[in-house]
Motif scaffolding. Sequence first.
Motif, PDB file in Angstrom:
ATOM      1  N   VAL A   5       3.769 -10.696  -7.385  1.00 33.09           N
ATOM      2  CA  VAL A   5       3.485 -12.093  -7.726  1.00 33.09           C
ATOM      3  C   VAL A   5       3.781 -13.009  -6.546  1.00 33.09           C
ATOM      4  CG1 VAL A   5       4.168 -14.008  -9.218  1.00 33.09           C
ATOM      5  CG2 VAL A   5       3.862 -11.725 -10.183  1.00 33.09           C
ATOM      6  N   CYS A   6       4.899 -12.786  -5.883  1.00 30.20           N
ATOM      7  CA  CYS A   6       5.258 -13.601  -4.717  1.00 30.20           C
ATOM      8  C   CYS A   6       4.244 -13.431  -3.598  1.00 30.20           C
ATOM      9  CB  CYS A   6       6.658 -13.228  -4.252  1.00 30.20           C
ATOM     10  SG  CYS A   6       7.289 -14.218  -2.874  1.00 30.20           S
ATOM     11  N   GLN A   7       3.774 -12.209  -3.411  1.00 26.53           N
ATOM     12  CA  GLN A   7       2.805 -11.957  -2.350  1.00 26.53           C
ATOM     13  C   GLN A   7       1.458 -12.603  -2.662  1.00 26.53           C
ATOM     14  OE1 GLN A   7       1.626  -7.845  -1.813  1.00 26.53           O
ATOM     15  NE2 GLN A   7       1.727  -8.037   0.413  1.00 26.53           N
ATOM     16  N   VAL A   8       1.019 -12.488  -3.903  1.00 27.42           N
ATOM     17  CA  VAL A   8      -0.270 -13.074  -4.279  1.00 27.42           C
ATOM     18  C   VAL A   8      -0.211 -14.594  -4.231  1.00 27.42           C
ATOM     19  CG1 VAL A   8      -1.925 -13.294  -6.169  1.00 27.42           C
ATOM     20  CG2 VAL A   8      -0.942 -11.070  -5.650  1.00 27.42           C
ATOM     21  N   MET A   9       0.895 -15.172  -4.723  1.00 24.11           N
ATOM     22  CA  MET A   9       1.039 -16.631  -4.671  1.00 24.11           C
ATOM     23  C   MET A   9       1.099 -17.122  -3.226  1.00 24.11           C
ATOM     24  SD  MET A   9       0.906 -17.870  -7.669  1.00 24.11           S
ATOM     25  CE  MET A   9       1.479 -19.513  -7.262  1.00 24.11           C
ATOM     26  N   GLY A  10       1.784 -16.390  -2.367  1.00 29.42           N
ATOM     27  CA  GLY A  10       1.811 -16.762  -0.953  1.00 29.42           C
ATOM     28  C   GLY A  10       0.431 -16.701  -0.332  1.00 29.42           C
ATOM     29  N   PHE A  11      -0.350 -15.697  -0.705  1.00 26.74           N
ATOM     30  CA  PHE A  11      -1.714 -15.586  -0.184  1.00 26.74           C
ATOM     31  C   PHE A  11      -2.582 -16.751  -0.648  1.00 26.74           C
ATOM     32  CE2 PHE A  11      -6.077 -14.047  -0.971  1.00 26.74           C
ATOM     33  CZ  PHE A  11      -6.465 -13.805   0.339  1.00 26.74           C
ATOM     34  N   ILE A  12      -2.473 -17.119  -1.918  1.00 30.83           N
ATOM     35  CA  ILE A  12      -3.290 -18.218  -2.451  1.00 30.83           C
ATOM     36  C   ILE A  12      -2.894 -19.550  -1.819  1.00 30.83           C
ATOM     37  CG2 ILE A  12      -3.853 -19.514  -4.535  1.00 30.83           C
ATOM     38  CD1 ILE A  12      -3.551 -16.922  -6.112  1.00 30.83           C
ATOM     39  N   PHE A  99      -5.419  -7.007   3.641  1.00 31.38           N
ATOM     40  CA  PHE A  99      -5.136  -5.569   3.686  1.00 31.38           C
ATOM     41  C   PHE A  99      -3.684  -5.254   3.337  1.00 31.38           C
ATOM     42  CE2 PHE A  99      -8.677  -6.192   6.654  1.00 31.38           C
ATOM     43  CZ  PHE A  99      -9.595  -5.283   6.130  1.00 31.38           C
ATOM     44  N   ALA A 100      -2.816  -6.264   3.380  1.00 33.96           N
ATOM     45  CA  ALA A 100      -1.400  -6.033   3.093  1.00 33.96           C
ATOM     46  C   ALA A 100      -1.048  -6.254   1.629  1.00 33.96           C
ATOM     47  CB  ALA A 100      -0.530  -6.942   3.967  1.00 33.96           C
ATOM     48  N   LEU A 101      -1.974  -6.710   0.812  1.00 31.77           N
ATOM     49  CA  LEU A 101      -1.663  -6.944  -0.593  1.00 31.77           C
ATOM     50  C   LEU A 101      -1.294  -5.646  -1.287  1.00 31.77           C
ATOM     51  CD1 LEU A 101      -4.447  -9.518  -1.590  1.00 31.77           C
ATOM     52  CD2 LEU A 101      -2.016  -9.964  -1.206  1.00 31.77           C
ATOM     53  N   LYS A 102      -0.260  -5.715  -2.101  1.00 26.08           N
ATOM     54  CA  LYS A 102       0.232  -4.513  -2.786  1.00 26.08           C
ATOM     55  C   LYS A 102      -0.737  -4.030  -3.846  1.00 26.08           C
ATOM     56  CE  LYS A 102       4.464  -2.677  -4.856  1.00 26.08           C
ATOM     57  NZ  LYS A 102       5.831  -3.014  -5.340  1.00 26.08           N
ATOM     58  N   CYS A 103      -1.521  -4.943  -4.403  1.00 20.88           N
ATOM     59  CA  CYS A 103      -2.456  -4.557  -5.452  1.00 20.88           C
ATOM     60  C   CYS A 103      -3.724  -3.926  -4.904  1.00 20.88           C
ATOM     61  CB  CYS A 103      -2.822  -5.783  -6.293  1.00 20.88           C
ATOM     62  SG  CYS A 103      -3.489  -7.163  -5.334  1.00 20.88           S
ATOM     63  N   ILE A 104      -3.868  -3.879  -3.580  1.00 24.99           N
ATOM     64  CA  ILE A 104      -5.050  -3.279  -2.960  1.00 24.99           C
ATOM     65  C   ILE A 104      -4.615  -2.035  -2.207  1.00 24.99           C
ATOM     66  CG2 ILE A 104      -6.913  -3.594  -1.296  1.00 24.99           C
ATOM     67  CD1 ILE A 104      -6.890  -6.537  -1.927  1.00 24.99           C
ATOM     68  N   ARG A 105      -5.239  -0.909  -2.512  1.00 23.46           N
ATOM     69  CA  ARG A 105      -4.926   0.358  -1.863  1.00 23.46           C
ATOM     70  C   ARG A 105      -6.075   0.756  -0.950  1.00 23.46           C
ATOM     71  NH1 ARG A 105       0.226   2.052  -1.386  1.00 23.46           N
ATOM     72  NH2 ARG A 105       1.379   1.586  -3.292  1.00 23.46           N
ATOM     73  N   ILE A 106      -5.740   1.006   0.312  1.00 21.43           N
ATOM     74  CA  ILE A 106      -6.734   1.423   1.291  1.00 21.43           C
ATOM     75  C   ILE A 106      -6.267   2.748   1.880  1.00 21.43           C
ATOM     76  CG2 ILE A 106      -7.922   0.851   3.434  1.00 21.43           C
ATOM     77  CD1 ILE A 106      -7.499  -2.062   2.812  1.00 21.43           C
ATOM     78  N   GLY A 107      -6.891   3.854   1.451  1.00 21.74           N
ATOM     79  CA  GLY A 107      -6.512   5.163   1.954  1.00 21.74           C
ATOM     80  C   GLY A 107      -5.107   5.536   1.525  1.00 21.74           C
ATOM     81  N   ASN A 108      -4.344   6.097   2.455  1.00 18.01           N
ATOM     82  CA  ASN A 108      -2.964   6.518   2.213  1.00 18.01           C
ATOM     83  C   ASN A 108      -1.981   5.608   2.929  1.00 18.01           C
ATOM     84  OD1 ASN A 108      -3.820   8.732   0.665  1.00 18.01           O
ATOM     85  ND2 ASN A 108      -4.079   9.997   2.506  1.00 18.01           N
ATOM     86  N   MET A 109      -2.231   4.326   2.886  1.00 16.74           N
ATOM     87  CA  MET A 109      -1.353   3.369   3.554  1.00 16.74           C
ATOM     88  C   MET A 109      -0.004   3.314   2.838  1.00 16.74           C
ATOM     89  SD  MET A 109      -1.995  -0.672   4.412  1.00 16.74           S
ATOM     90  CE  MET A 109      -3.463  -0.257   5.355  1.00 16.74           C
ATOM     91  N   GLU A 110       1.067   3.473   3.590  1.00 19.53           N
ATOM     92  CA  GLU A 110       2.407   3.479   3.015  1.00 19.53           C
ATOM     93  C   GLU A 110       2.905   2.055   2.792  1.00 19.53           C
ATOM     94  OE1 GLU A 110       4.828   5.696   5.634  1.00 19.53           O
ATOM     95  OE2 GLU A 110       3.780   7.612   5.294  1.00 19.53           O
ATOM     96  N   ASP A 111       3.971   1.960   1.986  1.00 15.21           N
ATOM     97  CA  ASP A 111       4.541   0.652   1.700  1.00 15.21           C
ATOM     98  C   ASP A 111       5.211   0.044   2.930  1.00 15.21           C
ATOM     99  OD1 ASP A 111       3.702   0.824  -0.906  1.00 15.21           O
ATOM    100  OD2 ASP A 111       5.610   1.598  -1.666  1.00 15.21           O
TER     101      ASP A 111
END
Length: 260
Positions: A5-12, A99-111
């Motif tokens: 939530v914090c990440q998405v709100m920061g993005f918006i 590309f850094a959003l946690k709700c979006i997965r691209i390949g095997n990108m680690e946390d």
Amino acid sequence: MSTTVCQVMGFIISSLGVAGCMVATAMDMWSTQDLYDNPVTAVFQYQGLWRSCVRQSSGFTECRPYFTILGLPAMFQAVRALMIVGIVLGILGLLVCIFALKCIRIGNMEDSAKANMTLTSGIMFIVAGLCAITGVSVFANMLVTNFWMSTANMYQGMYQNVQNRYTFGSALFVGWVAGGLALVGGIMMCLACRGLIPEESRYKAVSYNASGRNISYRTGPYKVASGYEPETKTRKGAGYEEAARSEDGRRSYPSKYDYV
């Protein structure tokens, strides 16, 4: 969940801030003509970063761009540069943040990789917001200085020298708000970075081992050793059995005649 939530709100919020910086840079009303002493006029002038406009009472508006760069004041060019740098950093921060959003997965990108990208985008948003706020503040300072200089010249000679004074335009307020939004969004992205770091990499315990042998301590009588005595080899025999304790509590050791 709170990290997402914090990440998405920061993005918006950062997206709104970057969009506001772009709108403020493109607006023409950075400075508007002051109509305090002349409320009824046939011509209304306002200026932006890229052109100056004149609006007549009939509703016709004519704008003329600045055809020169070297002829403009140095502070004016600095404001242009700050706004452009803020927009470029904001756009790059948005691309990295997507590309850094946690709700979006691209390949095997680690946390851990997402955490680094989130921190990078947050820093970009913070710098972009600071550039926008600084540019707008510098332009506002120029307006205040020119306003009071024009006022002092206007009232010299009994109102004979009439000059146009300029005050704050709507673009300045848009730029201040947009810079603040980008700054707040960048701070939220930096806070969300802490929640994306894996637990095993967040706390790394370092163990230190002794260089010598493991020494076990126990209660009882101690025997001081010099460290140079050779180790006694264990042999099978009656003389090497465990010696019985004497009456005074000391251990009795077999003599050399017992081995014959």
